[in-house]
Design an enzyme around this catalytic site. Structure first.
Site, mmCIF file in Angstrom:
data_model
loop_
_atom_site.group_PDB
_atom_site.id
_atom_site.type_symbol
_atom_site.label_atom_id
_atom_site.label_comp_id
_atom_site.label_asym_id
_atom_site.label_seq_id
_atom_site.Cartn_x
_atom_site.Cartn_y
_atom_site.Cartn_z
ATOM 1 N N LYS A 111 -17.432 -23.321 1.193
ATOM 2 C CA LYS A 111 -18.674 -23.904 1.712
ATOM 3 C C LYS A 111 -19.707 -24.065 0.596
ATOM 4 C CE LYS A 111 -19.104 -20.616 4.725
ATOM 5 N NZ LYS A 111 -17.827 -19.900 4.454
ATOM 6 N N THR A 112 -19.902 -23.015 -0.182
ATOM 7 C CA THR A 112 -20.872 -23.096 -1.287
ATOM 8 C C THR A 112 -20.380 -24.057 -2.364
ATOM 9 O OG1 THR A 112 -21.439 -20.784 -0.834
ATOM 10 C CG2 THR A 112 -22.215 -21.723 -2.906
ATOM 11 N N HIS A 143 13.237 2.556 8.672
ATOM 12 C CA HIS A 143 12.126 1.902 9.379
ATOM 13 C C HIS A 143 11.994 0.443 8.930
ATOM 14 C CE1 HIS A 143 8.088 2.002 11.386
ATOM 15 N NE2 HIS A 143 7.879 0.992 10.549
ATOM 16 N N GLU A 144 11.956 0.229 7.612
ATOM 17 C CA GLU A 144 11.814 -1.137 7.098
ATOM 18 C C GLU A 144 13.081 -1.958 7.355
ATOM 19 O OE1 GLU A 144 9.011 -2.184 6.261
ATOM 20 O OE2 GLU A 144 8.019 -0.230 6.150
ATOM 21 N N THR A 190 -13.780 -20.108 1.935
ATOM 22 C CA THR A 190 -13.114 -21.388 2.192
ATOM 23 C C THR A 190 -13.732 -22.540 1.406
ATOM 24 O OG1 THR A 190 -14.488 -21.568 4.178
ATOM 25 C CG2 THR A 190 -12.227 -20.808 4.463
#
Length: 660
Positions: free
Chosen positions: A241-242, A458-459, A239
């Site tokens: 921070k560094t 299925h989809e 995100t």
């Protein structure tokens, strides 16, 4: 003349002493000593017949039995003039006084009896003697394991202390307790600034204020305020921070010490605490300054949680020293500590208190507007086509971190280059999203026609249910091309909600079970393909019952503990556990029956969608609109809006005619 010589000496190249010179010199001495101290290299090994031939010719001057196993044969000086000996001398490293032959005789008793018998019968004249000899090489080999162990120990000590092979390397062994922090100051200025940090507006304001503290301390201290001791950056991985810490280093203009939490930890007792002391000592000498500790949870974990380590754990000693340096006696230095972690929940409470980390800055995943700003930063170096829609890409990437977006932009460039394009198109970005989220496309995977048909229905079941329900996430595309571990996938565009209501979660559960329901309706059979769907639904239902209190039978109770202390203990009784299991099962079965009902009503459209999917393999939102029309609730919204407009027009005030 002296001055001239002095200048010449000063300008002469200076050679640095290197410890490897000693190792090389010792090695050469060992080889040389072994070469010149023994006749091994000059002696020729001979067979039994050759030995007795030389013995019968009476050319032997001495026979020395070495270590009861080898006979060294010395030839008489007058016999050395013979042609066969001269030829051997010329082809070997023979030196005068050394044995010319070596004979491995085997059994010593038999050898001695044979030699004595021949000497008596032929009246031979030579010296016979036994000697025990230990060569320098044998002694060296016996000590070789200890030498290797010492060399390995020295190597690791050098690596841990950061020492080189030069003269200072040995002295640096004793600097193992020194800090490993990298210093960034005016000579090594960081180029990252707050302009390079997109999004994260709240977090940027917090850290910008820290920079302002250091640049203009009087602005705050004049009012009686104190500069904060530390700031803790908390948030999911990737995100930024560094990156924020790098921006602080680039903006602050003060010495910046950067290191990781694992840099304090060593196998030697007391090293971590010593490095903490040295770090804060260096920072105090260069104050005002900033210390940045990345991944502080490596040393900041709560004490006393692990009963196996005991009270003398090296990590705990390091943490105790860090606590003392941050807020103890004599800590009135102008040093600010910034730390980053993904796991704030495991940190020690003493480290988190005010006075140490005065500010906890939560760096969250970016929202849609922040993602757009992050895209704008990362697409600057890219060569884009005109069809790239950054706003749509920001909408298409909910839950992506800044690192994920950077990876996506890079992946799109690689995909475009792989396809021989001159610029990056919008579709390349979408393919990059598919590659990152779903995995690598596997077109060569062997799938039978029957399996492919099951996957298509299925989809199509997922797509149909999500299209019919109001709170289900809107569909973007459906594919039956295998990607990663999945055989097919339906891509949605989930709404970014701050809170989620019961109806929304139930609609999502129903849409997730749509694939299994479609298999049941069309084939009257179910398969193992819905494993991930069942896992997702079960987690959602359990969270609704035990975490969010959204079930009437269990009530307004949560069994969630954010501290994580009760991970091995059930916070409820066995009777409550049965009730919870029953409510979870009831909730899932209700949504499954609901999915069956919706698909039965739209069975023809479901079949049409599945056949189209089998034909194209990938279909988009436009294809669903052609088959199903507008979403039902969207038509209701349009009707309500049109009624409101008509009512407003009916009651609109008539303008009065002014009196003449």
């Amino acid at each position: 003349m002296k001055d001239s010589n002095k200048d010449n000496n000063n300008n002469a190249p200076k050679f640095k002493f290197n410890a490897y010179w000693i190792y090389g010199a010792v090695f050469l001495l060992l080889i040389g000593f072994q070469f010149f101290s023994s006749g091994d290299l000059a002696s020729k090994k001979i067979s039994k017949n050759e030995f007795f031939e030389v013995l019968n010719e009476n050319d032997i001057a001495k026979i020395y039995v070495i270590n009861k196993s080898v006979a060294e044969i010395y030839i008489k000086d007058e016999s050395l003039k013979k042609a066969k000996y001269q030829k051997l001398i010329n082809n070997t490293f023979y030196r005068k006084g050394a044995p010319l032959y070596e004979y491995n005789f085997g059994d010593q008793k038999y050898f001695e009896e044979t030699v004595d018998k021949l000497r008596t019968e032929n009246d031979l004249d030579f010296i016979y003697d036994n000697k025990d000899r230990t060569s320098f090489l044998d002694t060296f080999i016996s000590f070789l394991p200890f030498i290797i162990l010492i060399a390995i120990w020295l190597f690791f000590m050098r690596r841990m202390s950061g020492g080189g092979a030069g003269a200072g390397g040995g002295g640096q062994i004793f600097s193992i307790g020194k800090s490993k922090a990298k210093l960034f100051d005016k000579d090594t200025k960081v180029k990252t600034t707050f302009e390079n940090v997109a999004g994260l507006e709240g977090a940027k304001e917090e850290v910008q204020e820290i920079v302002d503290f250091l640049k203009n301390p009087d602005k705050y201290t004049s009012l009686g305020g104190k500069i904060p001791k530390g700031a803790l950056l908390v948030g999911p991985p990737g995100t930024g921070k560094t990156l924020l810490a790098k921006a602080v280093a680039g903006e602050a203009g003060v010495p910046f010490f950067s290191l990781s939490g694992s840099d304090f930890v060593e196998m030697f007792v007391g090293v971590g605490a010593s490095r903490v002391r040295d770090l804060f000592k260096q920072a105090a000498q260069k104050s005002p300054s900033i210390i940045f500790i990345d991944e502080i949870d490596a040393i900041g974990r709560a004490r006393g949680k692990n009963s196996m380590t005991g009270g003398n754990d090296e990590r705990e000693n390091t943490l105790n020293q860090l606590l003392t340096e941050m807020d103890g006696f004599g800590t009135d230095t102008n040093v600010i500590v910034i730390a980053a972690t993904n796991r704030a929940d495991v940190l020690d409470s003493a480290l988190m208190r005010a006075g140490r980390f005065d500010r906890q800055i939560y760096v969250d995943l970016p929202n849609i507007n922040e993602r757009k700003e992050i895209f704008d930063v990362h697409i600057k170096p890219l060569k884009l086509a005109d069809d790239v829609n950054v706003e749509f890409l920001a909408q298409q990437t909910p839950g992506f971190s800044g690192a994920d977006i950077a990876n996506m932009c890079n992946e799109s460039a690689l995909i475009a280059a792989r396809n021989g394009k001159q610029s990056i198109h919008h579709q390349d970005f979408l393919d990059a999203v598919d590659r990152i989220v779903g995995g690598l496309e596997k077109k060569n995977k062997v799938i039978t026609p029957k399996e492919k048909k099951v996957i298509a229905f299925h989809e199509a079941g997922h797509a149909t249910i999500s299209w019919m329900l109001e709170h289900a996430a809107p569909l973007v595309k459906v594919t039956i091309v295998p990607r990663g571990q999945s055989l097919g996938a339906a891509w949605y565009l989930p709404a970014e909600r701050m809170i989620v209501q019961t109806e929304q979660m139930l609609d999502e559960m129903c849409a997730t079970l749509g694939g299994r329901a479609a298999e049941k309706i069309i084939f009257n059979k179910i398969s193992t393909g819905a494993l991930s769907d069942l896992e997702k639904v079960t987690k959602q239902a359990r969270a609704m019952v035990t975490v969010y209190g959204l079930n009437d039978q269990v009530g307004n109770i949560t069994y969630y503990d954010s501290s994580g202390n009760d991970s091995f203990v059930k916070p409820y009784s066995e009777d409550t556990a049965k009730t919870i299991d029953g409510e979870i099962s009831k909730m899932i079965e209700a949504q499954y029956d609901r999915a069956l009902e919706i698909l039965e009503k739209n069975k023809e459209k479901l079949t049409t969608l599945a056949e189209l999917l089998l034909e194209k393999e990938v279909i988009f939102k436009d294809d669903l609109e052609k088959i199903f029309g507008k979403r039902p609730f969207e038509e209701e919204v349009i009707e309500k809006k049109s009624k409101i407009i008509e009512e407003k027009e009916d009651i609109a005030p008539v303008a009065e005619t002014p009196e003449e």
